[in-house]
Scaffold this motif. Structure first.
Motif, PDB file in Angstrom:
ATOM      1  N   ARG A 144       0.801  -1.226   0.000  1.00 43.38           N
ATOM      2  CA  ARG A 144       0.000   0.000   0.000  1.00 43.38           C
ATOM      3  C   ARG A 144       0.836   1.280   0.000  1.00 43.38           C
ATOM      4  NH1 ARG A 144      -1.198  -1.983   5.526  1.00 43.38           N
ATOM      5  NH2 ARG A 144      -0.132  -0.666   7.067  1.00 43.38           N
ATOM      6  N   LEU A 159      -2.273   5.050  -5.879  1.00 40.70           N
ATOM      7  CA  LEU A 159      -2.992   3.987  -6.571  1.00 40.70           C
ATOM      8  C   LEU A 159      -2.539   3.895  -8.026  1.00 40.70           C
ATOM      9  CD1 LEU A 159      -5.204   1.846  -6.785  1.00 40.70           C
ATOM     10  CD2 LEU A 159      -6.848   3.699  -7.213  1.00 40.70           C
ATOM     11  N   LYS A 209      -5.384  -3.463  -3.832  1.00 40.93           N
ATOM     12  CA  LYS A 209      -6.794  -3.658  -3.500  1.00 40.93           C
ATOM     13  C   LYS A 209      -7.081  -4.996  -2.829  1.00 40.93           C
ATOM     14  CE  LYS A 209      -8.387  -0.710  -7.323  1.00 40.93           C
ATOM     15  NZ  LYS A 209      -9.178  -0.654  -8.584  1.00 40.93           N
TER      16      LYS A 209
END
Length: 220
Positions: free
Chosen positions: A123, A127, A163
């Motif tokens: 993470r 994105l 995700k």
């Protein structure tokens, strides 16, 4: 007897003798007719050719029964911010594919129908950046599979960025030092390989239980 009568008898005897000689001279002796030639023996009838024995019809092979196969592997621990496979990743994938291609007691080698390759990231970062990184990781593994002989037409790939994290990484606190956090999130830097196919079932079909006959009613 007087001489006149003797002459008569003598002349008659001479005539009789001449007549007999003439008859013998004019009629030759008849030879016996030759015996008829024996009739030829009839030729033996040709022996009938033996009829070939009918060949037994080959037994019809039963149609093979196929098993559906779905196998999955996670190639974890890829280098941070890189689309590269580690030596461990390659060894794990080699072993995984070899097992599918090898027959077992239960089945023949797997006939691959489709391979889905999905790239993942940790993470850390945006994105957009991680989506591109996850896609590049998927392509690296896809290319490695093709180099192993997998038909590229059945290989599909995609990137998921961060995700779908590994559940255990939820305990990785963002307050950790960066190096420690990167190490904690290592399982998320991975590529998932899912194989779908089928293989011939080698196990004999289970015997069907005999239907139980209803018990006979006893006479009262």
């Amino acid at each position: 007897m007087n001489s006149a009568l003797r002459k008569i008898y003598t002349f008659a005897g001479i005539l009789a003798a001449v007549s007999l000689l003439a008859a013998c001279a004019t009629e030759p002796e008849k030879k016996p007719a030759p015996a008829p030639a024996p009739a030829p023996k009839p030729a033996p009838a040709p022996k009938p050719e033996p009829k070939p024995e009918p060949k037994p019809e080959p037994a019809k092979k039963a149609k093979p029964e196929f098993l559906n196969v779905e196998e999955k592997i996670e190639l974890q621990g890829m280098p941070f911010a890189k689309a590269e496979m580690t030596s461990d990743n390659k060894a794990e994938l080699d072993k995984f594919m070899a097992a599918l291609r090898k027959a077992t007691k239960a089945r023949e080698a797997v006939q691959i129908s489709a391979v889905v390759v999905t790239g993942h990231t940790d993470r850390i970062g945006s994105l957009k950046y991680n989506m591109g990184l996850s896609e590049r990781r998927a392509v690296v593994v896809k290319d490695y599979l093709v180099s192993m002989g997998v038909d590229q037409k059945v290989v599909f790939w995609e990137g998921k960025a961060f995700k779908q994290p590994i559940p255990v990484t939820k305990f990785c606190d963002n307050k950790m030092k960066r190096k420690q956090l990167i190490e904690c999130l290592s399982p998320n830097r991975r590529v998932t390989v899912e194989v779908v196919g089928r293989a011939i079932n080698l196990k004999p079909p289970a015997a069907k239980p005999d239907a139980k006959k209803p018990a006979a009613k006893s006479a009262k």
